[in-house]
Design a protein around this motif. Structure first.
Motif, PDB file in Angstrom:
ATOM      1  N   LEU A   1       9.046  48.085  35.985  1.00 47.30           N
ATOM      2  CA  LEU A   1       9.027  46.963  35.045  1.00 47.30           C
ATOM      3  C   LEU A   1       9.678  45.730  35.655  1.00 47.30           C
ATOM      4  O   LEU A   1       9.178  44.611  35.497  1.00 47.30           O
ATOM      5  CB  LEU A   1       9.740  47.360  33.748  1.00 47.30           C
ATOM      6  CG  LEU A   1       9.808  46.283  32.655  1.00 47.30           C
ATOM      7  CD1 LEU A   1       8.406  45.824  32.258  1.00 47.30           C
ATOM      8  CD2 LEU A   1      10.575  46.805  31.442  1.00 47.30           C
TER       9      LEU A   1
ATOM     10  N   ALA B   1      17.689  45.707  28.649  1.00 46.62           N
ATOM     11  CA  ALA B   1      18.245  46.815  27.879  1.00 46.62           C
ATOM     12  C   ALA B   1      18.159  48.123  28.649  1.00 46.62           C
ATOM     13  O   ALA B   1      19.105  48.930  28.651  1.00 46.62           O
ATOM     14  CB  ALA B   1      17.506  46.926  26.546  1.00 46.62           C
ATOM     15  N   LEU B   2      17.031  48.322  29.337  1.00 51.20           N
ATOM     16  CA  LEU B   2      16.843  49.565  30.087  1.00 51.20           C
ATOM     17  C   LEU B   2      17.816  49.641  31.265  1.00 51.20           C
ATOM     18  O   LEU B   2      18.471  50.676  31.487  1.00 51.20           O
ATOM     19  CB  LEU B   2      15.396  49.634  30.585  1.00 51.20           C
ATOM     20  CG  LEU B   2      14.955  50.938  31.270  1.00 51.20           C
ATOM     21  CD1 LEU B   2      15.115  52.118  30.335  1.00 51.20           C
ATOM     22  CD2 LEU B   2      13.502  50.820  31.726  1.00 51.20           C
TER      23      LEU B   2
ATOM     24  N   ALA C   1      12.283  51.533  35.162  1.00 55.44           N
ATOM     25  CA  ALA C   1      13.024  50.278  35.276  1.00 55.44           C
ATOM     26  C   ALA C   1      12.630  49.522  36.535  1.00 55.44           C
ATOM     27  O   ALA C   1      12.452  48.293  36.511  1.00 55.44           O
ATOM     28  CB  ALA C   1      14.527  50.560  35.266  1.00 55.44           C
TER      29      ALA C   1
ATOM     30  N   VAL D   1      10.168  38.622  26.028  1.00 52.05           N
ATOM     31  CA  VAL D   1      10.432  39.867  25.289  1.00 52.05           C
ATOM     32  C   VAL D   1      10.493  41.051  26.252  1.00 52.05           C
ATOM     33  O   VAL D   1      11.359  41.931  26.139  1.00 52.05           O
ATOM     34  CB  VAL D   1       9.350  40.087  24.208  1.00 52.05           C
ATOM     35  CG1 VAL D   1       9.457  41.487  23.615  1.00 52.05           C
ATOM     36  CG2 VAL D   1       9.494  39.033  23.115  1.00 52.05           C
ATOM     37  N   ALA D   2       9.564  41.065  27.219  1.00 49.68           N
ATOM     38  CA  ALA D   2       9.569  42.156  28.203  1.00 49.68           C
ATOM     39  C   ALA D   2      10.846  42.127  29.037  1.00 49.68           C
ATOM     40  O   ALA D   2      11.396  43.186  29.389  1.00 49.68           O
ATOM     41  CB  ALA D   2       8.342  42.059  29.105  1.00 49.68           C
ATOM     42  N   TYR D   3      11.353  40.925  29.331  1.00 54.65           N
ATOM     43  CA  TYR D   3      12.597  40.848  30.097  1.00 54.65           C
ATOM     44  C   TYR D   3      13.769  41.397  29.298  1.00 54.65           C
ATOM     45  O   TYR D   3      14.665  42.063  29.858  1.00 54.65           O
ATOM     46  CB  TYR D   3      12.883  39.409  30.515  1.00 54.65           C
ATOM     47  CG  TYR D   3      14.190  39.282  31.284  1.00 54.65           C
ATOM     48  CD1 TYR D   3      14.285  39.688  32.601  1.00 54.65           C
ATOM     49  CD2 TYR D   3      15.340  38.801  30.652  1.00 54.65           C
ATOM     50  CE1 TYR D   3      15.483  39.605  33.295  1.00 54.65           C
ATOM     51  CE2 TYR D   3      16.545  38.718  31.334  1.00 54.65           C
ATOM     52  CZ  TYR D   3      16.605  39.125  32.650  1.00 54.65           C
ATOM     53  OH  TYR D   3      17.798  39.053  33.331  1.00 54.65           O
ATOM     54  N   VAL D   4      13.806  41.116  28.012  1.00 50.97           N
ATOM     55  CA  VAL D   4      14.872  41.673  27.163  1.00 50.97           C
ATOM     56  C   VAL D   4      14.814  43.197  27.187  1.00 50.97           C
ATOM     57  O   VAL D   4      15.858  43.870  27.285  1.00 50.97           O
ATOM     58  CB  VAL D   4      14.749  41.135  25.725  1.00 50.97           C
ATOM     59  CG1 VAL D   4      15.719  41.861  24.790  1.00 50.97           C
ATOM     60  CG2 VAL D   4      15.010  39.630  25.688  1.00 50.97           C
ATOM     61  N   ALA D   5      13.595  43.754  27.124  1.00 52.51           N
ATOM     62  CA  ALA D   5      13.448  45.217  27.189  1.00 52.51           C
ATOM     63  C   ALA D   5      13.932  45.737  28.541  1.00 52.51           C
ATOM     64  O   ALA D   5      14.603  46.780  28.616  1.00 52.51           O
ATOM     65  CB  ALA D   5      11.986  45.600  26.953  1.00 52.51           C
ATOM     66  N   TYR D   6      13.603  45.011  29.616  1.00 56.42           N
ATOM     67  CA  TYR D   6      14.067  45.423  30.943  1.00 56.42           C
ATOM     68  C   TYR D   6      15.593  45.378  31.022  1.00 56.42           C
ATOM     69  O   TYR D   6      16.229  46.307  31.554  1.00 56.42           O
ATOM     70  CB  TYR D   6      13.457  44.501  32.010  1.00 56.42           C
ATOM     71  CG  TYR D   6      14.108  44.631  33.369  1.00 56.42           C
ATOM     72  CD1 TYR D   6      13.775  45.678  34.215  1.00 56.42           C
ATOM     73  CD2 TYR D   6      15.066  43.706  33.799  1.00 56.42           C
ATOM     74  CE1 TYR D   6      14.381  45.807  35.468  1.00 56.42           C
ATOM     75  CE2 TYR D   6      15.666  43.821  35.042  1.00 56.42           C
ATOM     76  CZ  TYR D   6      15.324  44.874  35.866  1.00 56.42           C
ATOM     77  OH  TYR D   6      15.919  45.004  37.085  1.00 56.42           O
TER      78      TYR D   6
END
Length: 674
Positions: A10, A179-180, A7, A172-177
């Motif tokens: 990223l 979520a993490l 986390a 999209v990568a920010y959404v994954a971040y």
């Protein structure tokens, strides 16, 4: 620990990837010059401060469950801003300095999301410290991720992805971040304060390294501010006085971040006398280089001197920060002080100095302050002999910085005028005053922006890039008799008006009010012209978008920022706009003389994409030296088949593998001259 590390990595990667991404979107709105990047960097440093401040506040004032709940709510709210999309309504409409508008745009567009990304690292480290683990290496990891992002953008992202794709991939990568981090926050909320170690846990109260008692917040701020100021000062100096080329901001920033990785990873021993001495020598070397005129345009040796100097001084300051770091219980305040120092250093050089200093003494001042910090820290050596020796070395370094400042003053004190603002420093200089060849010159950094012969019988001579033998000079002279309408993107001294005749209309576009003032006050091309002269203040492309069709017989694109034409002025969309303002028989002339960028193939690919005729006119002097290169484009080949132009036409080395540049896709690496 592994999930937290992922986390942190990223988040830092996205934090630094969004900087060049958002910059690429908004830089064309404000003229396409390097100062826009500087203003953006100041914002990002300030937003980093806000993120660290938020993390410090919640970890000290809120319970673990409250921290987790608040951060979860803010992460969820930030998703409303996805996908990343700056509002075009922020494009400037007047002549006011753009820095406040840039800061406001960034604050409303990416500000909240950026603050949360900035807060993620220290917040996650604080949660980890509560579990009994010392998190210092995660700070090194975050800086490694930042370094990776900076290198990835120009070498991997920009060459292959357009801006639209970049925005979506980042989002999209920010959404994954989110979520993490949301998962980690939920775990923190679930466990609560009681389930974790209490605030007096050994990891939270672990003793700091030797010298921790000296770790006063004001000292942390100073030790962070000096490298930040030096980073921007060195970058500005390199792009202004050595080689005004794109991507030159990358090496200094990479080395700056590398020092964090080196020290917070904990593998390099810190011995204060040795690092203090190397920093002092680095200051002396940079000061000496500034006084060595032979280094101008010597890119490789200049990079070695200034980047190595920046690295060594920053290595000392950040080494001091690590030596003086507190126990993890004060982690939030410690990171906050580092962010405060970074914001102060960046703000002073990026915003304050251009407003209050008439000349660019930035680097000399920062070197002097850095030497003073060396003397300050020399006192902490303890041993009398070491203190005296270190203070002496630091004093010599300070003297070298002062000497460099004096040399700059001495070299410029006889200038006719020096004007400095957001867009850079302009110098007006006279030469050969007591001879028939007396002339006056306008420079921006090391780039000549125009020359005028000052003898009364020579003042209307067309010289330099615009002389009669040049591509633009021959093009204008080959126009049919009768009134001519000429548009010029880039005013400079107004030198193209030397080709004007009675009945003509010349309309100049320039974004810098200082250039307009200089052209009117210190040069006479505009006032001497028998033509009707108009000057439009503002970015040329934005101005043309708002104007009715002009019907130019010639539209010349000669807008320089240093030695790099603003990229948004040579994309397909820009070419389409120029064609709208050209008369059916009009010719577009693009000045492509450049020491660092191979621009003719870029224009040639655009011409192919739009079915335009194209030639390159090269002006050579009597000794065969290139005076200027102009690429001429028209709707029909016959419009370029002119006797005056034919003798100086040279072939363009075509690059069919290059994609035409668009507002969505620009690939700088391909056009850099080897």
């Amino acid at each position: 620990m592994v999930v937290v590390a992922i986390a942190v990595f990223l988040g830092a990667f996205l934090l630094f990837l969004v900087q060049p991404l958002i910059g690429r979107i908004i830089v064309p709105w404000f003229g396409g010059g390097a100062p826009v990047w500087t203003a953006s960097l100041v914002f990002f440093q300030t937003a980093l401060l806000a993120g660290y401040g938020y993390a410090a506040f919640v970890t000290r004032r809120l319970s673990p469950r409250a921290q987790a709940g608040l951060h979860l709510a803010l992460l969820a709210a930030s998703l409303i801003t996805i996908p990343l999309s700056p509002d075009p309504s922020w494009k400037p409409t007047g002549s006011a300095m753009p820095a406040p508008r840039i800061l406001a745009l960034l604050a409303t567009t990416i500000g909240p999301t950026y603050v949360l990304l900035a807060a993620g690292g220290p917040l996650l480290q604080a949660w980890l410290a509560r579990r009994g683990k010392v998190p210092w290496r995660l700070f090194a990891l975050s800086n490694l991720a930042s370094l990776a992002a900076l290198l990835a953008y120009p070498f991997l992202v920009e060459p292959w992805l357009g801006l639209t794709s970049q925005r979506w991939v980042w989002s999209v990568a920010y959404v994954a971040y989110a979520a993490l981090v949301g998962l980690l926050a939920w775990r923190q909320w679930r466990d609560g304060a009681a389930a974790s170690l209490p605030a007096t846990a050994p990891a939270m109260q672990a003793a700091a390294p030797a010298g921790e008692a000296e770790g006063r917040p004001w000292l942390w701020i100073v030790l962070a501010a000096v490298p930040s100021a030096l980073l921007i000062a060195v970058t500005e100096y390199l792009t202004r006085d050595v080689a005004p080329m794109p991507l030159l901001w990358i090496p200094p920033l990479v080395l700056y971040l590398a020092t964090f990785v080196i020290w917070f990873d904990g593998n390099l021993p810190y011995y204060r006398p040795m690092w203090l001495a190397t920093a002092a020598l680095a200051i002396m070397a940079m000061a000496m280089a500034m006084m060595t005129s032979s280094l101008t345009y010597r890119l490789v040796p200049s990079l070695m001197v200034y980047c190595s100097g920046l690295f060594l001084v920053t290595l000392f300051c950040h080494g001091e920060l690590v030596a003086l770091r507190p126990p993890p219980s004060r982690l939030g305040g410690y990171y906050l002080c580092i962010a405060v120092g970074g914001a102060i250093g960046g703000g002073v050089i990026g915003l304050l100095f251009p407003s209050v200093l008439p000349n660019a003494f930035d680097l000399e001042i920062v070197l002097g302050v850095a030497a003073a910090v060396l003397a300050l820290r020399a006192v902490a050596l303890g041993h009398t002999a070491l203190v005296i020796g270190a203070c002496a070395v630091a004093s010599v370094a300070m003297a070298f910085a002062g000497w460099a400042g004096w040399k700059r003053y001495d070299n410029t004190r006889y200038d006719v005028a020096i004007l400095r603002n957001f867009y850079g420093t302009l110098r007006v200089m006279d030469d050969k005053e007591d001879t028939p060849d007396y002339y006056r010159q306008l420079t921006h950094g090391t780039i000549i922006h125009g020359t005028q012969m000052m003898a009364p019988d020579k003042r209307r001579w067309a010289v330099g890039y615009y002389r009669n033998e040049s591509g633009i000079g021959r093009l204008i002279r080959s126009l049919p008799e009768g009134p001519r309408k000429v548009g010029v993107i880039g005013l400079g001294t107004g030198g193209l008006a030397a080709h004007s005749r009675a009945g003509d209309t010349y309309r100049f576009y320039d974004i810098d009010p200082a250039v307009v003032a200089v052209a009117g006050k210190y040069f006479t091309f505009l006032s001497d012209s028998p033509a009707t002269i108009d000057v439009v203040l503002g970015d040329a492309r934005l101005s043309l978008e708002r104007e009715k069709r002009q019907g130019y017989d010639v539209l010349a694109v000669d807008a320089f920022s240093g030695d790099a034409i603003p990229l948004h002025l040579i994309t397909l969309e820009a070419i389409d706009l120029y064609l709208e303002h050209l008369a059916p028989s009009g010719v577009l002339a693009v000045h492509v003389s450049n020491k660092f960028l191979n621009l003719p193939p870029v224009i040639e690919r655009a011409a192919q994409a739009r079915g335009l005729a194209i030639v390159m006119a090269r002006d050579l002097d009597d000794e065969g030296t290139i005076q200027s290169d102009w690429v001429l484009l028209a709707r029909h080949p016959a419009l370029l088949d002119r006797p005056l132009i034919k003798p100086i036409i040279v072939p363009i080395v075509t690059r069919p593998d290059w994609r035409p540049w668009t507002d969505d896709h620009v690939d700088l690496l391909r056009v850099l001259k080897k």
